[in-house]
Design a protein around this motif. Structure first.
Motif, PDB file in Angstrom:
ATOM      1  N   UNK A  13      -3.577  -0.968  16.211  1.00 53.65           N
ATOM      2  CA  UNK A  13      -3.951   0.447  16.203  1.00 53.65           C
ATOM      3  C   UNK A  13      -3.338   1.160  14.994  1.00 53.65           C
ATOM      4  N   UNK A  14      -2.069   0.889  14.712  1.00 56.98           N
ATOM      5  CA  UNK A  14      -1.405   1.491  13.556  1.00 56.98           C
ATOM      6  C   UNK A  14      -2.063   1.032  12.250  1.00 56.98           C
ATOM      7  N   UNK A  15      -2.373  -0.258  12.166  1.00 53.94           N
ATOM      8  CA  UNK A  15      -2.982  -0.799  10.959  1.00 53.94           C
ATOM      9  C   UNK A  15      -4.376  -0.222  10.718  1.00 53.94           C
ATOM     10  N   UNK A  16      -5.162  -0.080  11.774  1.00 53.61           N
ATOM     11  CA  UNK A  16      -6.512   0.480  11.652  1.00 53.61           C
ATOM     12  C   UNK A  16      -6.437   1.913  11.129  1.00 53.61           C
ATOM     13  N   UNK A  17      -5.382   2.626  11.495  1.00 53.31           N
ATOM     14  CA  UNK A  17      -5.184   3.987  11.002  1.00 53.31           C
ATOM     15  C   UNK A  17      -4.634   3.996   9.572  1.00 53.31           C
ATOM     16  N   UNK A  18      -3.709   3.101   9.292  1.00 53.14           N
ATOM     17  CA  UNK A  18      -2.970   3.078   8.033  1.00 53.14           C
ATOM     18  C   UNK A  18      -3.740   2.462   6.859  1.00 53.14           C
ATOM     19  N   UNK A  19      -4.407   1.350   7.086  1.00 52.42           N
ATOM     20  CA  UNK A  19      -5.018   0.601   5.988  1.00 52.42           C
ATOM     21  C   UNK A  19      -6.085   1.367   5.204  1.00 52.42           C
ATOM     22  N   UNK A  20      -6.966   2.126   5.842  1.00 59.10           N
ATOM     23  CA  UNK A  20      -7.951   2.866   5.049  1.00 59.10           C
ATOM     24  C   UNK A  20      -7.301   3.857   4.070  1.00 59.10           C
ATOM     25  N   UNK A  21      -6.180   4.443   4.467  1.00 59.23           N
ATOM     26  CA  UNK A  21      -5.483   5.381   3.589  1.00 59.23           C
ATOM     27  C   UNK A  21      -4.769   4.661   2.448  1.00 59.23           C
ATOM     28  N   UNK A  22      -4.265   3.450   2.715  1.00 58.43           N
ATOM     29  CA  UNK A  22      -3.520   2.707   1.709  1.00 58.43           C
ATOM     30  C   UNK A  22      -4.418   1.988   0.712  1.00 58.43           C
ATOM     31  N   UNK A  23      -5.578   1.546   1.175  1.00 62.78           N
ATOM     32  CA  UNK A  23      -6.428   0.724   0.320  1.00 62.78           C
ATOM     33  C   UNK A  23      -5.779  -0.640   0.136  1.00 62.78           C
ATOM     34  N   UNK A  24      -5.903  -1.221  -1.041  1.00 64.01           N
ATOM     35  CA  UNK A  24      -5.300  -2.527  -1.312  1.00 64.01           C
ATOM     36  C   UNK A  24      -3.778  -2.380  -1.268  1.00 64.01           C
ATOM     37  N   UNK A  25      -3.133  -3.253  -0.528  1.00 63.67           N
ATOM     38  CA  UNK A  25      -1.676  -3.178  -0.369  1.00 63.67           C
ATOM     39  C   UNK A  25      -1.109  -4.573  -0.178  1.00 63.67           C
ATOM     40  N   UNK A  26       0.179  -4.651  -0.037  1.00 61.73           N
ATOM     41  CA  UNK A  26       0.842  -5.930   0.195  1.00 61.73           C
ATOM     42  C   UNK A  26       1.452  -5.943   1.591  1.00 61.73           C
ATOM     43  N   UNK A  27       1.713  -7.144   2.081  1.00 63.00           N
ATOM     44  CA  UNK A  27       2.367  -7.252   3.382  1.00 63.00           C
ATOM     45  C   UNK A  27       3.772  -6.668   3.292  1.00 63.00           C
ATOM     46  N   UNK A  28       4.420  -6.848   2.168  1.00 60.33           N
ATOM     47  CA  UNK A  28       5.757  -6.272   1.974  1.00 60.33           C
ATOM     48  C   UNK A  28       5.715  -4.751   2.136  1.00 60.33           C
ATOM     49  N   UNK A  29       4.699  -4.125   1.565  1.00 59.32           N
ATOM     50  CA  UNK A  29       4.559  -2.664   1.696  1.00 59.32           C
ATOM     51  C   UNK A  29       4.275  -2.272   3.145  1.00 59.32           C
ATOM     52  N   UNK A  30       3.485  -3.087   3.839  1.00 62.40           N
ATOM     53  CA  UNK A  30       3.163  -2.789   5.236  1.00 62.40           C
ATOM     54  C   UNK A  30       4.360  -2.934   6.164  1.00 62.40           C
ATOM     55  N   UNK A  31       5.367  -3.662   5.730  1.00 59.86           N
ATOM     56  CA  UNK A  31       6.522  -3.914   6.600  1.00 59.86           C
ATOM     57  C   UNK A  31       7.824  -3.324   6.058  1.00 59.86           C
ATOM     58  N   UNK A  32       7.759  -2.598   4.956  1.00 64.58           N
ATOM     59  CA  UNK A  32       8.986  -2.104   4.316  1.00 64.58           C
ATOM     60  C   UNK A  32       9.791  -1.158   5.198  1.00 64.58           C
ATOM     61  N   UNK A  33       9.151  -0.446   6.091  1.00 62.37           N
ATOM     62  CA  UNK A  33       9.868   0.495   6.945  1.00 62.37           C
ATOM     63  C   UNK A  33      10.362  -0.131   8.253  1.00 62.37           C
ATOM     64  N   UNK A  34       9.989  -1.380   8.486  1.00 59.54           N
ATOM     65  CA  UNK A  34      10.389  -2.036   9.733  1.00 59.54           C
ATOM     66  C   UNK A  34      11.797  -2.605   9.609  1.00 59.54           C
ATOM     67  N   UNK A  35      12.537  -2.522  10.699  1.00 61.07           N
ATOM     68  CA  UNK A  35      13.939  -2.943  10.692  1.00 61.07           C
ATOM     69  C   UNK A  35      14.125  -4.303  11.352  1.00 61.07           C
ATOM     70  N   UNK A  36      13.546  -4.461  12.505  1.00 61.89           N
ATOM     71  CA  UNK A  36      13.744  -5.676  13.301  1.00 61.89           C
ATOM     72  C   UNK A  36      12.739  -6.765  12.928  1.00 61.89           C
TER      73      UNK A  36
END
Length: 67
Positions: A13-36
């Motif tokens: 659900x988060x990805x479906x919301x996030x990806x259209x706004x980000x466009x082409x991105x990396x997995x590192x960018x998608x997980x940079x804010x995650x801690x665990x």
């Protein structure tokens, strides 16, 4: 120790919301804010499910060769 709540349905659900706004991105960018680590794993599984459904494309930045 507090329990970490993370599930694949929420990640999708988060990805479906996030990806259209980000466009082409990396997995590192998608997980940079995650801690665990479990959050990163769940995010990966969410991306994998979207890939299986044909909703995202997966590209690597390097070529892997057998040793």
């Amino acid at each position: 120790m507090a329990a970490i709540k993370a599930n694949v349905a929420d990640a999708i659900e988060e990805l479906v919301d996030e990806l259209p706004r980000l466009g082409r991105t990396t997995f590192r960018a998608l997980t940079s804010s995650l801690v665990e680590r479990i959050e990163v794993v769940v995010r990966f599984l969410g991306v994998l499910e979207l890939f299986k459904a044909g909703l995202v494309e997966w590209m690597t930045s390097m070529t892997y060769q057998a040793a």
